[in-house]
Design an enzyme around this catalytic site. Structure first.
Site, short mmCIF file in Angstrom:
data_model
loop_
_atom_site.label_atom_id
_atom_site.label_comp_id
_atom_site.label_asym_id
_atom_site.label_seq_id
_atom_site.Cartn_x
_atom_site.Cartn_y
_atom_site.Cartn_z
N HIS A 129 27.65 32.39 3.35
CA HIS A 129 27.99 31.76 2.74
C HIS A 129 27.11 30.23 3.27
CE1 HIS A 129 26.11 32.23 -1.00
NE2 HIS A 129 27.94 32.61 -1.73
N TYR A 146 13.52 31.73 -3.63
CA TYR A 146 13.35 32.53 -5.22
C TYR A 146 12.43 32.97 -5.81
CZ TYR A 146 16.19 33.63 -10.23
OH TYR A 146 16.72 34.34 -10.54
N GLY A 158 20.01 33.05 -5.33
CA GLY A 158 19.67 34.00 -5.66
C GLY A 158 19.77 35.02 -4.60
N THR A 159 21.91 35.22 -4.09
CA THR A 159 22.15 35.99 -3.26
C THR A 159 22.60 37.26 -3.36
OG1 THR A 159 23.19 34.11 -3.00
CG2 THR A 159 24.37 35.57 -1.75
#
Ligand code: A3P
Length: 297
Positions: free
Chosen positions: A110, A198, A50-51
């Protein structure tokens, strides 16, 4: 292509891309050269958690004056013309390394928690982590890799991808270990690390957006008209809006095409792809790895 770095102890055991960005060389250079500022806010995630959404929400919150401009006049909000990945760059890229001073305090990564440049921890700047059910992460990642494959390569078999994912062979290391690193940090230092799900964001976006805004230093008051503002941000950053908006702006060449970034945006889609046996294996790893960390889906 992924490879495992066997150099200094703190990089060992993680899988990395072999391309120029997100590579171990850039990550090592960051360790030495990157100096975090206390005002920075890091948006951290394992890929496919969900970046893109988190970046859009944080950008829309921090720049909420733009929302007013874009509704009052014909000015189009930047999130509708530019990918949120351009609005909030990844730290571990060569272009970021060349120019680490952005107008915006928002920076994405990340990287696993243990590989963050030490100045991020010592400067006490804030980190927001987004976590997602590993089963959905896996299916999202499988589609993602398949869409990015060149025409000459054969389709990626689900079984092959599953075998790698469940063994922890993912860019930036095992999805579970990634989560555990940030989860532990958030439990130890809740003032520095906010841990979002998320699934919660899908279920109760208003509450999660308010939580996020408060944590990154841009709180919303409780007044009714402010609630409308929160709703506008949620709508602007919704899957429907962003995927369509990005389609409209398709003429701008993008590193990652929009149909790859936006697939379904749902909770539980993995059930449509995984066998019962795969579900059992992933659930077992999840239970074991997240034991005692108060993470449930
Ligand atoms: P699916 O493949 O399950 O649809 P990341 O941004 O970390 O790469 O994660 C990608 C996943 O987030 C994809 O999941 C994508 O569709 C979903 N996504 C992207 N934008 C979203 C949004 N605005 N709201 C909800 N989900 C979104």
């Amino acid at each position: 292509n992924l490879y495992k770095y066997e150099g200094f102890w703190y990089h060992q055991g993680f899988w990395f891309h072999s391309n120029a960005s997100f590579s171990i060389e850039v990550i090592m250079a960051l360790q030495d050269e990157f100096q975090a500022q206390p005002s920075n806010v890091f948006l951290a995630s394992h890929p496919k958690s969900g970046t893109t959404w988190l970046k859009a929400l944080a950008f829309a919150i921090v720049n909420r004056a733009m929302l007013k401009n874009s509704t009052d006049s014909n000015t189009v909000h930047p999130l509708l013309t530019t990918s949120s990945h351009e609005c909030v760059p990844f730290m571990e890229t060569q272009s970021f390394l060349n120019n680490p001073y952005h107008a915006n305090d928002l920076i994405a990564t990340h990287l696993p928690y243990s590989l963050l440049p030490k100045s991020i921890i010592s400067s006490n700047c804030r980190i927001v982590y987004i976590c997602r059910n590993p089963k959905d992460v896996f299916i999202s990642f499988w589609h993602f890799m398949d869409k990015l494959r060149d025409n000459l390569s054969p389709p990626i078999k689900l079984e092959d991808a599953f075998e790698l994912f469940s063994r922890g062979v993912s860019p930036n290391g095992s999805c579970w270990d990634h989560v555990v690193g940030y989860r532990k940090a958030s439990l130890e230092r809740p003032d520095q690390v906010l841990f979002l799900f998320y699934e919660e964001m899908k279920k109760d976006p208003k509450n999660e957006v308010r939580k996020l805004a408060k944590f990154i230093g841009y709180p919303f008051s409780e007044e009714e008209d402010v609630d409308e503002e929160v709703e506008k941000i949620i709508e602007l950053c919704s899957f429907e809006k962003l995927s369509k908006a990005n389609k409209d702006a398709e003429e701008t060449p993008k590193v990652i095409p929009n149909d790859v970034l936006f697939r379904k945006g749902e909770v539980g889609d993995s059930i449509n792809y995984l066998t019962m046996e795969m579900v059992e294996i992933l659930d077992k790893i999840t239970l074991e790895k997240y034991d005692g960390l108060d993470i449930s889906f």
